[in-house]
Design a protein around this motif. Structure first.
Motif, mmCIF file in Angstrom:
data_model
loop_
_atom_site.group_PDB
_atom_site.id
_atom_site.type_symbol
_atom_site.label_atom_id
_atom_site.label_comp_id
_atom_site.label_asym_id
_atom_site.label_seq_id
_atom_site.Cartn_x
_atom_site.Cartn_y
_atom_site.Cartn_z
ATOM 1 N N UNK A 44 0.873 -1.169 0.000
ATOM 2 C CA UNK A 44 0.000 0.000 0.000
ATOM 3 C C UNK A 44 0.914 1.223 0.000
ATOM 4 N N UNK A 45 0.825 2.013 -1.061
ATOM 5 C CA UNK A 45 1.662 3.198 -1.198
ATOM 6 C C UNK A 45 1.297 4.248 -0.157
ATOM 7 N N UNK A 46 2.160 5.241 0.010
ATOM 8 C CA UNK A 46 1.911 6.298 0.990
ATOM 9 C C UNK A 46 0.653 7.102 0.661
ATOM 10 N N UNK A 47 0.190 7.031 -0.591
ATOM 11 C CA UNK A 47 -1.048 7.729 -0.964
ATOM 12 C C UNK A 47 -2.286 6.847 -0.783
ATOM 13 N N UNK A 48 -2.090 5.621 -0.247
ATOM 14 C CA UNK A 48 -3.210 4.727 0.027
ATOM 15 C C UNK A 48 -3.539 3.741 -1.077
ATOM 16 N N UNK A 49 -2.896 3.839 -2.209
ATOM 17 C CA UNK A 49 -3.145 2.953 -3.335
ATOM 18 C C UNK A 49 -2.454 1.612 -3.115
ATOM 19 N N UNK A 50 -3.183 0.501 -3.342
ATOM 20 C CA UNK A 50 -2.582 -0.825 -3.246
ATOM 21 C C UNK A 50 -2.098 -1.247 -4.628
ATOM 22 N N UNK A 51 -0.846 -1.715 -4.684
ATOM 23 C CA UNK A 51 -0.252 -2.134 -5.949
ATOM 24 C C UNK A 51 0.563 -3.404 -5.738
ATOM 25 N N UNK A 69 5.826 9.598 -11.082
ATOM 26 C CA UNK A 69 5.563 10.480 -9.940
ATOM 27 C C UNK A 69 5.482 9.748 -8.597
ATOM 28 N N UNK A 70 4.934 8.530 -8.596
ATOM 29 C CA UNK A 70 4.823 7.765 -7.346
ATOM 30 C C UNK A 70 6.179 7.379 -6.769
ATOM 31 N N UNK A 71 7.234 7.406 -7.589
ATOM 32 C CA UNK A 71 8.569 7.032 -7.120
ATOM 33 C C UNK A 71 9.488 8.239 -6.942
ATOM 34 N N UNK A 72 9.109 9.387 -7.479
ATOM 35 C CA UNK A 72 9.966 10.581 -7.413
ATOM 36 C C UNK A 72 9.836 11.270 -6.056
ATOM 37 N N UNK A 73 10.987 11.517 -5.441
ATOM 38 C CA UNK A 73 11.017 12.239 -4.163
ATOM 39 C C UNK A 73 11.814 13.539 -4.284
ATOM 40 N N UNK A 110 10.288 8.503 0.483
ATOM 41 C CA UNK A 110 11.661 7.996 0.405
ATOM 42 C C UNK A 110 11.887 6.909 1.452
ATOM 43 N N UNK A 111 11.455 7.133 2.685
ATOM 44 C CA UNK A 111 11.625 6.138 3.755
ATOM 45 C C UNK A 111 10.797 4.870 3.471
ATOM 46 N N UNK A 112 9.637 5.032 2.857
ATOM 47 C CA UNK A 112 8.790 3.894 2.503
ATOM 48 C C UNK A 112 9.476 3.001 1.474
ATOM 49 N N UNK A 113 10.091 3.629 0.459
ATOM 50 C CA UNK A 113 10.743 2.863 -0.610
ATOM 51 C C UNK A 113 12.107 2.326 -0.196
#
Length: 117
Positions: A44-51, A69-73, A110-113
């Motif tokens: 579950x991404x930091x924006x709440x989306x499950x992938x 965009x989901x990976x760019x910090x 960044x910490x999530x990835x």
């Protein structure tokens, strides 16, 4: 906010190896959330989306290099400035006004990835 590569891109590829999140891909290349990150399987991404981090995703551009965009910090947590913009010879790596995030949100992503960093 995320960085975007504009259509002024000359496809030189200078930006791709500079990205600490592996968020930059060559035109028409599939991408994955797990590329260059610690993400594996269902997340579950930091924006709440499950992938599914291991699943190939459709390219964002078929003409020029692109940034996911989901990976760019904006290189937060790694560098003082976005490295893609720093090395781009034609200045086509610019802030993406459609993906505005605070510094705190970028650092959380960044910490999530990269929880081990």
């Amino acid at each position: 906010m995320a960085i975007i590569i504009t259509d002024e891109c000359i496809n030189c590829g200078a930006c791709e190896p500079e990205c600490p999140n592996t968020a930059i891909y060559e035109a028409s290349d599939d991408w994955r959330y797990n590329d260059g990150t610690s993400l594996k399987g269902k997340v579950v991404l930091t924006n709440g989306t499950e992938v599914d981090a291991d699943e190939a995703q459709e390219p964002i551009s078929d003409e020029v290099y692109y940034i996911v965009p989901d990976k760019c910090t904006e290189c937060k947590g790694f560098h003082d400035e976005p490295q893609c913009a720093a090395v781009c010879p034609v200045d086509c790596c610019v802030p993406d006004e459609s993906h505005v995030e605070t510094e705190e949100q970028l650092l959380a992503k960044q910490r999530f990835m990269h929880p081990e960093d």
